[in-house]
Design an enzyme around this catalytic site. Structure first.
Site, PDB file in Angstrom:
ATOM      1  N   GLY A  11       0.872  -1.232  -0.132  1.00 35.45           N
ATOM      2  CA  GLY A  11       0.062  -0.002  -0.205  1.00 35.45           C
ATOM      3  C   GLY A  11       0.830   1.317  -0.028  1.00 35.45           C
ATOM      4  O   GLY A  11       0.389   2.407   0.511  1.00 35.45           O
ATOM      5  N   ASN A  13       1.386   3.156  -2.558  1.00 41.36           N
ATOM      6  CA  ASN A  13       0.627   3.899  -3.519  1.00 41.36           C
ATOM      7  C   ASN A  13      -0.366   4.558  -2.662  1.00 41.36           C
ATOM      8  O   ASN A  13      -0.681   5.948  -2.899  1.00 41.36           O
ATOM      9  CB  ASN A  13       0.506   3.375  -4.567  1.00 41.36           C
ATOM     10  CG  ASN A  13       1.412   3.595  -5.795  1.00 41.36           C
ATOM     11  OD1 ASN A  13       1.811   4.669  -6.247  1.00 41.36           O
ATOM     12  ND2 ASN A  13       2.139   2.247  -5.992  1.00 41.36           N
ATOM     13  N   LYS A  90      -6.133  -8.156  -9.232  1.00 42.86           N
ATOM     14  CA  LYS A  90      -7.140  -8.775  -9.383  1.00 42.86           C
ATOM     15  C   LYS A  90      -7.947  -8.011 -10.351  1.00 42.86           C
ATOM     16  O   LYS A  90      -7.963  -6.800 -10.527  1.00 42.86           O
ATOM     17  CB  LYS A  90      -8.305  -9.227  -8.470  1.00 42.86           C
ATOM     18  CG  LYS A  90      -7.839 -10.011  -7.355  1.00 42.86           C
ATOM     19  CD  LYS A  90      -7.905 -11.494  -7.963  1.00 42.86           C
ATOM     20  CE  LYS A  90      -7.134 -12.462  -6.916  1.00 42.86           C
ATOM     21  NZ  LYS A  90      -7.001 -13.627  -7.268  1.00 42.86           N
ATOM     22  N   ILE A  92     -10.895  -6.286 -12.369  1.00 42.52           N
ATOM     23  CA  ILE A  92     -12.086  -5.475 -12.088  1.00 42.52           C
ATOM     24  C   ILE A  92     -13.277  -6.182 -12.789  1.00 42.52           C
ATOM     25  O   ILE A  92     -13.466  -6.284 -13.999  1.00 42.52           O
ATOM     26  CB  ILE A  92     -12.226  -3.918 -12.035  1.00 42.52           C
ATOM     27  CG1 ILE A  92     -11.052  -3.462 -11.457  1.00 42.52           C
ATOM     28  CG2 ILE A  92     -13.200  -3.230 -11.840  1.00 42.52           C
ATOM     29  CD1 ILE A  92     -11.009  -3.683  -9.751  1.00 42.52           C
ATOM     30  N   HIS A 108       0.672   1.516 -13.183  1.00 42.44           N
ATOM     31  CA  HIS A 108       1.499   0.501 -13.801  1.00 42.44           C
ATOM     32  C   HIS A 108       3.001   0.964 -13.676  1.00 42.44           C
ATOM     33  O   HIS A 108       3.376   1.785 -14.015  1.00 42.44           O
ATOM     34  CB  HIS A 108       0.767   0.200 -15.219  1.00 42.44           C
ATOM     35  CG  HIS A 108       1.679  -1.124 -15.648  1.00 42.44           C
ATOM     36  ND1 HIS A 108       1.413  -2.264 -15.402  1.00 42.44           N
ATOM     37  CD2 HIS A 108       2.728  -1.276 -16.524  1.00 42.44           C
ATOM     38  CE1 HIS A 108       2.315  -3.249 -15.994  1.00 42.44           C
ATOM     39  NE2 HIS A 108       2.950  -2.805 -16.430  1.00 42.44           N
ATOM     40  N   ASP A 149      -4.465  -3.479 -18.993  1.00 39.27           N
ATOM     41  CA  ASP A 149      -3.357  -2.735 -19.172  1.00 39.27           C
ATOM     42  C   ASP A 149      -3.367  -1.999 -20.650  1.00 39.27           C
ATOM     43  O   ASP A 149      -2.675  -1.380 -21.010  1.00 39.27           O
ATOM     44  CB  ASP A 149      -2.065  -3.490 -18.944  1.00 39.27           C
ATOM     45  CG  ASP A 149      -1.675  -3.656 -17.603  1.00 39.27           C
ATOM     46  OD1 ASP A 149      -2.279  -3.207 -16.621  1.00 39.27           O
ATOM     47  OD2 ASP A 149      -0.919  -4.479 -17.465  1.00 39.27           O
ATOM     48  N   GLU A 178       6.154   6.485  -9.242  1.00 40.77           N
ATOM     49  CA  GLU A 178       4.617   6.130  -8.971  1.00 40.77           C
ATOM     50  C   GLU A 178       3.981   7.043  -8.189  1.00 40.77           C
ATOM     51  O   GLU A 178       2.923   7.657  -8.018  1.00 40.77           O
ATOM     52  CB  GLU A 178       4.449   4.797  -8.594  1.00 40.77           C
ATOM     53  CG  GLU A 178       4.781   3.768  -9.762  1.00 40.77           C
ATOM     54  CD  GLU A 178       4.627   2.397  -9.219  1.00 40.77           C
ATOM     55  OE1 GLU A 178       3.635   2.028  -8.485  1.00 40.77           O
ATOM     56  OE2 GLU A 178       5.656   1.496  -9.582  1.00 40.77           O
TER      57      GLU A 178
HETATM   58  C1  GAR Z   1       3.328  -0.943  -7.596  1.00 37.28           C
HETATM   59  O1  GAR Z   1       4.601  -0.813  -8.236  1.00 37.28           O
HETATM   60  C2  GAR Z   1       2.597  -0.815  -8.614  1.00 37.28           C
HETATM   61  O2  GAR Z   1       2.665  -0.170  -9.774  1.00 37.28           O
HETATM   62  C3  GAR Z   1       2.240  -2.373  -9.075  1.00 37.28           C
HETATM   63  O3  GAR Z   1       2.261  -3.080  -7.972  1.00 37.28           O
HETATM   64  C4  GAR Z   1       3.167  -2.408  -6.892  1.00 37.28           C
HETATM   65  C5  GAR Z   1       2.188  -2.057  -5.685  1.00 37.28           C
HETATM   66  O4  GAR Z   1       3.158  -1.262  -4.464  1.00 37.28           O
HETATM   67  N1  GAR Z   1       1.195  -2.632  -9.931  1.00 37.28           N
HETATM   68  C6  GAR Z   1       1.137  -3.567 -10.909  1.00 37.28           C
HETATM   69  O5  GAR Z   1       2.173  -4.200 -11.173  1.00 37.28           O
HETATM   70  C7  GAR Z   1      -0.248  -3.638 -11.660  1.00 37.28           C
HETATM   71  N2  GAR Z   1      -0.182  -4.424 -12.647  1.00 37.28           N
HETATM   72  P1  GAR Z   1       2.232  -0.654  -3.236  1.00 37.28           P
HETATM   73  O6  GAR Z   1       1.332  -1.892  -2.588  1.00 37.28           O
HETATM   74  O7  GAR Z   1       3.411  -0.359  -2.393  1.00 37.28           O
HETATM   75  O8  GAR Z   1       1.609   0.532  -4.021  1.00 37.28           O
END
Ligand code: GAR
Length: 204
Positions: A11, A13, A90, A92, A108, A149, A178
């Site tokens: 979590g 992000n 997952k 949606i 992404h 994506d 990100e």
């Molecule tokens: C992030 O790097 C996000 O971009 C990626 O998972 C990570 C989650 O980190 N998402 C994907 O790969 C989706 N295809 P977080 O839980 O620390 O936010």
């Protein structure tokens, strides 16, 4: 604007979104946190902030329909206007995508349309970037549609691949980007500074 954050993992992000709200950079409130994973750090973070947090997984329901209905009912009950996927692993459900057309965003960890699609999530993305020999990668915020994506791109920022990078060191630098662009992109939607024409997302 009321947003729901969907997250499967630690979590960071989600934390970046909360920081931007706290600093006044993002005119929104997180009305709901949804996770498919009962052990997600994101669930703990939501609870510590007294944000309604739900562990919701299709496996808990006897049919996909029931799961979809439950999810829609939950989003409606919390007055959710925008959904931000933040490390949500997952799919949606289509009914939710239809109901929230152009109002679901995803972050992404690569420059889409490169390094997206099936199997491209988390550390696998950075492994694929390094294996390809690409010199540049980055992060992409895009609108979620039925194709994994492939929805219209809202915001991107590039990150150089450095000599000696491992998937982990690259992931860490991309993650900082990100955290920078995701709250910015959500703010564009929250302040209605966005015009969508086909695959083009124009920021005003
Ligand atoms: C992030 O790097 C996000 O971009 C990626 O998972 C990570 C989650 O980190 N998402 C994907 O790969 C989706 N295809 P977080 O839980 O620390 O936010």
């Amino acid at each position: 604007m009321n947003i729901a954050v969907f997250a499967s993992g630690r979590g960071s992000n989600f934390q970046a979104i909360l920081n931007a709200i706290d600093d006044g950079r993002l005119p929104a409130r997180v009305a709901l946190l949804v996770s498919n994973n009962s052990k997600a750090g994101a669930l703990e973070l939501a609870r510590s902030r007294k944000i309604p947090a739900m562990h919701l997984n299709q496996k808990q329901y006897s049919s996909e329909d029931m799961y979809e209905e439950r999810l829609l009912e939950l989003l409606e009950r919390h007055g959710v206007e925008l959904i931000a996927l933040a490390g949500y692993m997952k799919r949606i459900p289509v009914k939710v995508i239809d109901r929230y057309k152009n109002r679901i965003l995803n972050i992404h960890p690569a420059l889409l349309p490169a390094f997206g699609g099936a199997g491209m999530y988390g550390i696998h993305v950075h492994e694929a970037v390094l294996a390809s020999g690409a010199r540049t990668t980055g992060a992409t915020v895009h609108i979620v549609d039925e194709e994994y994506d492939e929805g219209p791109i809202v915001m991107q920022k590039a990150v150089d691949v450095l000599s000696g990078d491992t998937p982990e060191t690259l992931a860490a630098r991309v993650l900082l980007v990100e955290h920078e662009i995701y709250p910015k992109a959500i703010a564009v939607f929250a302040s209605k500074r966005v015009r969508i024409e086909g695959r083009n997302v124009w920021i005003q």
